[in-house]
Design an enzyme around this catalytic site. Sequence first.
Site, PDB file in Angstrom:
ATOM      1  N   LYS A   1      21.071 -20.158 -66.896  1.00 27.42           N
ATOM      2  CA  LYS A   1      21.378 -19.603 -65.569  1.00 27.42           C
ATOM      3  C   LYS A   1      20.469 -18.408 -65.261  1.00 27.42           C
ATOM      4  O   LYS A   1      19.917 -18.312 -64.161  1.00 27.42           O
ATOM      5  CB  LYS A   1      22.848 -19.151 -65.542  1.00 27.42           C
TER       6      LYS A   1
ATOM      7  N   ARG B   1      25.950  -1.027 -62.290  1.00 26.54           N
ATOM      8  CA  ARG B   1      24.863  -1.949 -61.973  1.00 26.54           C
ATOM      9  C   ARG B   1      24.027  -1.564 -60.743  1.00 26.54           C
ATOM     10  O   ARG B   1      23.928  -2.317 -59.775  1.00 26.54           O
ATOM     11  CB  ARG B   1      25.396  -3.380 -61.861  1.00 26.54           C
TER      12      ARG B   1
ATOM     13  N   ARG C   1      30.875 -19.464 -62.928  1.00 23.15           N
ATOM     14  CA  ARG C   1      29.615 -18.862 -62.471  1.00 23.15           C
ATOM     15  C   ARG C   1      28.479 -19.203 -63.426  1.00 23.15           C
ATOM     16  O   ARG C   1      27.329 -19.260 -63.021  1.00 23.15           O
ATOM     17  CB  ARG C   1      29.738 -17.340 -62.414  1.00 23.15           C
TER      18      ARG C   1
HETATM   19  N1  EPU Z   1      20.172  -0.321 -64.637  1.00 21.15           N
HETATM   20  C1  EPU Z   1      19.954   0.820 -63.917  1.00 21.15           C
HETATM   21  N2  EPU Z   1      19.162   0.749 -62.808  1.00 21.15           N
HETATM   22  C2  EPU Z   1      18.579  -0.412 -62.395  1.00 21.15           C
HETATM   23  C3  EPU Z   1      18.789  -1.586 -63.142  1.00 21.15           C
HETATM   24  C4  EPU Z   1      19.596  -1.515 -64.266  1.00 21.15           C
HETATM   25  O1  EPU Z   1      20.465   1.875 -64.266  1.00 21.15           O
HETATM   26  O2  EPU Z   1      17.880  -0.388 -61.384  1.00 21.15           O
HETATM   27  C5  EPU Z   1      21.022  -0.283 -65.835  1.00 21.15           C
HETATM   28  C6  EPU Z   1      22.255  -1.182 -65.672  1.00 21.15           C
HETATM   29  O3  EPU Z   1      23.312  -0.501 -65.002  1.00 21.15           O
HETATM   30  C7  EPU Z   1      22.609  -1.491 -67.109  1.00 21.15           C
HETATM   31  C8  EPU Z   1      21.222  -1.558 -67.777  1.00 21.15           C
HETATM   32  O4  EPU Z   1      20.337  -0.863 -66.911  1.00 21.15           O
HETATM   33  O5  EPU Z   1      23.363  -0.463 -67.662  1.00 21.15           O
HETATM   34  C9  EPU Z   1      20.681  -2.949 -68.004  1.00 21.15           C
HETATM   35  O6  EPU Z   1      20.821  -3.714 -66.828  1.00 21.15           O
HETATM   36  P1  EPU Z   1      19.839  -4.890 -66.446  1.00 21.15           P
HETATM   37  O7  EPU Z   1      19.158  -4.538 -65.175  1.00 21.15           O
HETATM   38  O8  EPU Z   1      19.018  -5.295 -67.603  1.00 21.15           O
HETATM   39  O9  EPU Z   1      20.882  -6.045 -66.120  1.00 21.15           O
HETATM   40  P2  EPU Z   1      20.677  -7.139 -65.016  1.00 21.15           P
HETATM   41  O10 EPU Z   1      19.256  -7.460 -64.916  1.00 21.15           O
HETATM   42  O11 EPU Z   1      21.422  -6.762 -63.796  1.00 21.15           O
HETATM   43  C10 EPU Z   1      20.776  -9.225 -66.584  1.00 21.15           C
HETATM   44  C11 EPU Z   1      21.635 -10.443 -66.688  1.00 21.15           C
HETATM   45  C12 EPU Z   1      23.022 -10.056 -67.168  1.00 21.15           C
HETATM   46  C13 EPU Z   1      22.871  -9.366 -68.529  1.00 21.15           C
HETATM   47  C14 EPU Z   1      21.933  -8.175 -68.415  1.00 21.15           C
HETATM   48  C15 EPU Z   1      21.644  -7.502 -69.741  1.00 21.15           C
HETATM   49  C16 EPU Z   1      20.692 -11.857 -64.976  1.00 21.15           C
HETATM   50  C17 EPU Z   1      20.849 -12.519 -63.667  1.00 21.15           C
HETATM   51  N3  EPU Z   1      21.703 -11.083 -65.386  1.00 21.15           N
HETATM   52  O12 EPU Z   1      21.434  -8.377 -65.643  1.00 21.15           O
HETATM   53  O13 EPU Z   1      23.749 -11.250 -67.317  1.00 21.15           O
HETATM   54  O14 EPU Z   1      24.128  -8.920 -68.977  1.00 21.15           O
HETATM   55  O15 EPU Z   1      20.684  -8.597 -67.855  1.00 21.15           O
HETATM   56  O16 EPU Z   1      21.108  -8.405 -70.639  1.00 21.15           O
HETATM   57  O17 EPU Z   1      19.702 -12.058 -65.654  1.00 21.15           O
HETATM   58  C18 EPU Z   1      25.687 -12.587 -67.330  1.00 21.15           C
HETATM   59  O18 EPU Z   1      24.965 -13.598 -67.336  1.00 21.15           O
HETATM   60  O19 EPU Z   1      26.928 -12.644 -67.560  1.00 21.15           O
HETATM   61  C19 EPU Z   1      25.109 -11.277 -67.050  1.00 21.15           C
HETATM   62  C20 EPU Z   1      25.840 -10.253 -66.630  1.00 21.15           C
END
Ligand code: EPU
Length: 419
Positions: free
Chosen positions: A22, A121, A398
Site C-alpha cells: 500500500k 503528523r 485501509r
Molecule cells: N514528521 C514531521 N514533519 C513532517 C513529516 C513528518 O514532524 O513534515 C514526523 C511525523 O510526525 C512522525 C515522523 O516525522 O513523527 C515520521 O513520519 P513520516 O513522515 O515518516 O510518516 P509518513 O510518511 O506520514 C509513512 C507511512 C506510515 C508509517 C510512517 C513511518 C505512508 C503512506 N505512510 O507515513 O504508514 O507509519 O511512514 O514509517 O507511507 C501505515 O501504513 O499504517 C502507516 C501509518
Amino acid sequence: MDKFRIIGGVPLTGEIWVSGAKNSALPTMAAALLTSEPVLLENVPNVRDIRTMAQLLDYEGVSVEFHDHTMRLQAAEIRRPEAPYEIVRTMRASALVLGPLVARTGRARVSLPGGCAIGARPINLHLAGLQQLGAHIEQVHGYIEATAPNGLKGAFIHFDRITVTGTEDLMMAAVLAEGETILENAAREPEVVDLAQLLTKMGAQIEGAGTSTIRIRGVSRLHGATHRIIPDRIEAGTYLIAGAITRGELCVRGCVPEHVAALTAKLRQAGVEIRQPTPDTLCVRVPGLLHSVDVTTEEYPGFATDLQAQYMALMTQAHGIAIITETIFENRFMHALELARMGANIRVEGRQAIVAGPTQLTGAAVIASDLRASASLVLAGLVAKGETIVDRIYHIERGYENIEHKLRSVGARIERIRG
Ligand code: EPU
C-alpha cells in the site's frame, strides 16, 4: 459498521500470499501526476487507501482504471490541482500530491491534515523542502497554497528528521525542477526505492534512493511507464506474527525477506524458527517456549513502527518482560489498552510499553483505533480464549487486502458481521 468475530485458539497452518505494498502504491499513483502519458501499475493492492487515492486523483482530473490489481492512470490534463479536506482528513498520505502538482502545474492547494489517532503528523518538512525548491507557500483557511509560476529550482535540502512521505513528495517535486537537488537525511524505506524506480522508468535522473543522500537531476518532461509494486512488508510481517502467535506452521509467500529482516531477527531471538524455503517465502514455527524480547521502533532498516502493535500482541504470549519503545509516533499505543481488556499485562509509560507475559488472553469486544492497532487486535483474537469482536474494522480495510479470507484459508475462525 462491520465487525470481525474471531474464535481464538486455532494454530494457523498453510500459506498466505502477500499483496502489493500500500505505502508503495500510494506515492507511485501520485507520480502519475507528473506526466500526461499513461502510467501502468501492477500488483496494486485493492484496499481502501488505494481507492481513496484513486478518488483524489480522479477529482484532480486524472483518468483512473483499476481492474484485477492493475491500475492505469493518465493525467492528460490536470483540472483541479487540489486535495480537499474531505479526502485528506481520511488519508494523510494525500499530501503526496503536493510535490507532483506544484512540479507539473506550478500550483497546488492541499488541505492541512490535522491530528490523527497515532500522533500529530504534520507536513512542515514537505513544505520547508518545497520552499527551498523555490515554491511560495501560504496557509489560508486550513489549506496550503503552493505556487511556483516559473517552475521549481534544484536545491540542497536537509531533512530535520527522517520522513518517508516527505522524502517521496520532494523527490517527485525535484524530478521536474531545473538543476540538481540533493536530499540529505532522506528516508531509506523500500517504498522510497520503489518510487525512484518508477520515476527512473519515466525518464527521471535519480541516484542514491535507499541511502540517506538522494541526488536528483531535473529533466524538462517525463513520459509514461509500466511498473510492478513491491510486496507489502508490513502485511508479510503481520502474517509471520500470526503464525507465531497461534503456534502454527505458516508460510508467507511472495515477500522480500530482506524487507522484514528487523522483525525476523527479533522473532528468532524470541524462539521462533524461521525458514526460507524459496527466495520469496518465509515460514514460521514455534518449537518451544516464546521469550520476551525488547524492541525499539526506528526508521528503515530498523524495526518498523507499523509492526509495533502486532509485535506487542505477540509479546503478551512470551515468557518474561518486553519493553517496547516507540520513537516514530508519539501516540501509537492505543492498542495497549484494548489488549489489556483482553487480559494482557501491559503498562504504558510515555513512549514505552512494558509487557509482562505470558497471559491467557480472553475474547472481548474491542475497538480498532488505527490500521495497525486493528491488526494487533485481530492477532490477539486469534490466540484468545473464546470470542473476540473487533469493531470499526474499516481501519483494517485501509491497508489489508482480504484479511479475513487470507486468515480463513489457513484455518482461522474469523467472520465478518455486517452492521
Ligand atoms: N514528521 C514531521 N514533519 C513532517 C513529516 C513528518 O514532524 O513534515 C514526523 C511525523 O510526525 C512522525 C515522523 O516525522 O513523527 C515520521 O513520519 P513520516 O513522515 O515518516 O510518516 P509518513 O510518511 O506520514 C509513512 C507511512 C506510515 C508509517 C510512517 C513511518 C505512508 C503512506 N505512510 O507515513 O504508514 O507509519 O511512514 O514509517 O507511507 C501505515 O501504513 O499504517 C502507516 C501509518
